[in-house]
Motif scaffolding. Sequence first.
Motif, PDB file in Angstrom:
ATOM      1  N   MET A   1       0.851  -1.202   0.000  1.00  0.00           N
ATOM      2  CA  MET A   1       0.000   0.000   0.000  1.00  0.00           C
ATOM      3  C   MET A   1       0.876   1.239   0.000  1.00  0.00           C
ATOM      4  O   MET A   1       1.817   1.351   0.765  1.00  0.00           O
ATOM      5  CB  MET A   1      -0.898   0.030   1.244  1.00  0.00           C
ATOM      6  N   ALA A   2       0.501   2.175  -0.843  1.00  0.00           N
ATOM      7  CA  ALA A   2       1.222   3.443  -0.870  1.00  0.00           C
ATOM      8  C   ALA A   2       0.503   4.426   0.004  1.00  0.00           C
ATOM      9  O   ALA A   2      -0.702   4.377   0.158  1.00  0.00           O
ATOM     10  CB  ALA A   2       1.310   3.953  -2.307  1.00  0.00           C
ATOM     11  N   PRO A 144     -11.668  -1.600 -15.885  1.00  0.00           N
ATOM     12  CA  PRO A 144     -12.195  -1.452 -14.519  1.00  0.00           C
ATOM     13  C   PRO A 144     -12.272   0.008 -14.096  1.00  0.00           C
ATOM     14  O   PRO A 144     -11.383   0.806 -14.388  1.00  0.00           O
ATOM     15  CB  PRO A 144     -11.163  -2.207 -13.668  1.00  0.00           C
ATOM     16  N   VAL A 145     -13.358   0.352 -13.437  1.00  0.00           N
ATOM     17  CA  VAL A 145     -13.492   1.672 -12.815  1.00  0.00           C
ATOM     18  C   VAL A 145     -13.011   1.530 -11.382  1.00  0.00           C
ATOM     19  O   VAL A 145     -13.499   0.686 -10.636  1.00  0.00           O
ATOM     20  CB  VAL A 145     -14.958   2.153 -12.848  1.00  0.00           C
ATOM     21  N   ARG A 146     -12.038   2.355 -11.011  1.00  0.00           N
ATOM     22  CA  ARG A 146     -11.485   2.267  -9.667  1.00  0.00           C
ATOM     23  C   ARG A 146     -11.893   3.488  -8.856  1.00  0.00           C
ATOM     24  O   ARG A 146     -12.021   4.583  -9.395  1.00  0.00           O
ATOM     25  CB  ARG A 146      -9.961   2.134  -9.736  1.00  0.00           C
ATOM     26  N   PHE A 147     -12.056   3.287  -7.552  1.00  0.00           N
ATOM     27  CA  PHE A 147     -12.573   4.330  -6.673  1.00  0.00           C
ATOM     28  C   PHE A 147     -11.513   4.737  -5.653  1.00  0.00           C
ATOM     29  O   PHE A 147     -10.856   3.891  -5.042  1.00  0.00           O
ATOM     30  CB  PHE A 147     -13.813   3.842  -5.938  1.00  0.00           C
ATOM     31  N   LEU A 148     -11.389   6.056  -5.481  1.00  0.00           N
ATOM     32  CA  LEU A 148     -10.524   6.632  -4.443  1.00  0.00           C
ATOM     33  C   LEU A 148     -11.392   7.522  -3.564  1.00  0.00           C
ATOM     34  O   LEU A 148     -11.936   8.525  -4.040  1.00  0.00           O
ATOM     35  CB  LEU A 148      -9.395   7.447  -5.073  1.00  0.00           C
ATOM     36  N   ALA A 149     -11.568   7.138  -2.304  1.00  0.00           N
ATOM     37  CA  ALA A 149     -12.375   7.945  -1.388  1.00  0.00           C
ATOM     38  C   ALA A 149     -11.623   9.225  -1.042  1.00  0.00           C
ATOM     39  O   ALA A 149     -10.427   9.192  -0.732  1.00  0.00           O
ATOM     40  CB  ALA A 149     -12.700   7.157  -0.120  1.00  0.00           C
ATOM     41  N   GLY A 169      -8.557   3.094  -2.327  1.00  0.00           N
ATOM     42  CA  GLY A 169      -7.797   3.952  -1.425  1.00  0.00           C
ATOM     43  C   GLY A 169      -8.686   4.941  -0.723  1.00  0.00           C
ATOM     44  O   GLY A 169      -9.881   5.053  -1.016  1.00  0.00           O
ATOM     45  N   TYR A 170      -8.091   5.673   0.205  1.00  0.00           N
ATOM     46  CA  TYR A 170      -8.852   6.637   1.007  1.00  0.00           C
ATOM     47  C   TYR A 170      -7.890   7.748   1.425  1.00  0.00           C
ATOM     48  O   TYR A 170      -6.892   7.490   2.096  1.00  0.00           O
ATOM     49  CB  TYR A 170      -9.413   5.937   2.241  1.00  0.00           C
ATOM     50  N   GLU A 189      -3.577   2.717 -11.724  1.00  0.00           N
ATOM     51  CA  GLU A 189      -2.671   1.623 -12.065  1.00  0.00           C
ATOM     52  C   GLU A 189      -2.882   0.398 -11.172  1.00  0.00           C
ATOM     53  O   GLU A 189      -2.170  -0.601 -11.299  1.00  0.00           O
ATOM     54  CB  GLU A 189      -1.224   2.113 -11.945  1.00  0.00           C
ATOM     55  N   GLY A 190      -3.849   0.478 -10.253  1.00  0.00           N
ATOM     56  CA  GLY A 190      -4.168  -0.669  -9.414  1.00  0.00           C
ATOM     57  C   GLY A 190      -3.564  -0.651  -8.032  1.00  0.00           C
ATOM     58  O   GLY A 190      -3.762  -1.586  -7.252  1.00  0.00           O
ATOM     59  N   ASP A 191      -2.814   0.411  -7.695  1.00  0.00           N
ATOM     60  CA  ASP A 191      -2.241   0.506  -6.358  1.00  0.00           C
ATOM     61  C   ASP A 191      -3.315   0.843  -5.320  1.00  0.00           C
ATOM     62  O   ASP A 191      -4.382   1.370  -5.653  1.00  0.00           O
ATOM     63  CB  ASP A 191      -1.172   1.603  -6.307  1.00  0.00           C
ATOM     64  N   ALA A 192      -3.011   0.556  -4.071  1.00  0.00           N
ATOM     65  CA  ALA A 192      -3.853   0.981  -2.954  1.00  0.00           C
ATOM     66  C   ALA A 192      -3.180   2.185  -2.296  1.00  0.00           C
ATOM     67  O   ALA A 192      -1.989   2.138  -1.986  1.00  0.00           O
ATOM     68  CB  ALA A 192      -4.017  -0.140  -1.938  1.00  0.00           C
ATOM     69  N   VAL A 193      -3.919   3.270  -2.116  1.00  0.00           N
ATOM     70  CA  VAL A 193      -3.338   4.518  -1.623  1.00  0.00           C
ATOM     71  C   VAL A 193      -4.148   5.024  -0.428  1.00  0.00           C
ATOM     72  O   VAL A 193      -5.371   5.131  -0.502  1.00  0.00           O
ATOM     73  CB  VAL A 193      -3.317   5.597  -2.728  1.00  0.00           C
ATOM     74  N   PHE A 194      -3.437   5.360   0.658  1.00  0.00           N
ATOM     75  CA  PHE A 194      -4.094   5.864   1.851  1.00  0.00           C
ATOM     76  C   PHE A 194      -3.314   7.033   2.430  1.00  0.00           C
ATOM     77  O   PHE A 194      -2.091   7.072   2.329  1.00  0.00           O
ATOM     78  CB  PHE A 194      -4.201   4.780   2.936  1.00  0.00           C
ATOM     79  N   SER A 195      -4.028   7.984   3.022  1.00  0.00           N
ATOM     80  CA  SER A 195      -3.360   8.969   3.856  1.00  0.00           C
ATOM     81  C   SER A 195      -2.658   8.195   4.974  1.00  0.00           C
ATOM     82  O   SER A 195      -3.191   7.188   5.460  1.00  0.00           O
ATOM     83  CB  SER A 195      -4.363   9.964   4.446  1.00  0.00           C
TER      84      SER A 195
END
Length: 281
Positions: A1-2, A144-149, A169-170, A189-195
Amino acid sequence: MAAAAGGTGMAGASGTGGSGAAGGPSGPGAAGPAGGVPASGGGPAPGPAGAGGAGDDDAAVPRRVRVVLVDDHRMFRTGVQAEIGETARTGVEVVGEAADVDQAVTVITATRPEVVLLDVHLPGGGGVEVLRRSASLMADPERPVRFLALSVSDAAEDVIGVIRGGARGYVTKTITGTDLVDAIFRVSEGDAVFSPRLAGFVLDAFASTDAPPVDEDLDRLTQREREVLRLIARGYAYKEIAKQLFISVKTVESHVSAVLRKLQLSNRHELTRWATARRLV
């Protein structure tokens, strides 16, 4: 996770009203992207240099990420558009906006963006409902549609709820425009991103096999009432809460009254003790 770095908040961008969404500023009821209509059609187009990707020999064709903004506050959508929507500079193309669940599903289905910036608390069922109704789009192996909160809330239950719903991600609205653009590209690109501090919530939640206990008192509150509750418990004044949530002071007062009534409490001091006892602060 980034982990996406924080900084000067996106909320401050809402004051840049001169750079609205495509077609000019609009509200949920108006024609244009904020009314649930795509901002532009067509598929991905070549983006600016430096946005990523590669092309033939001497002529690089950088990536462009198509994005839909979903947030029930028009001023915030306008601010985000101003921060990230200059496609030649950022590589992000805002192709649509929505202010509630039904609008979001309509616009996402029509535009098929690579990434949706999704607020957690929306009229019509919240971000989790948008995710539920977009499950087939997220599962599409070809596009795929990807969602970032992207939310003002940093509550563990909100983070975990949308991640369980399928978001990649969020990040909170304290993120800078530059870091948000980076997060969008990573998610595309499929990564998971969080604060940074939110990543721990997710790790803890998915490391545990025990389902969280149901709090019947807390379940009586709407998502917005929970936001107001947490901010009151943290010592925010009504004016500060109004500014943080982009609502009026009168609306804050109404939410506080509703929370006190539903929880059978008398004042904000009792409310603070109640929230602290449940570790909501």
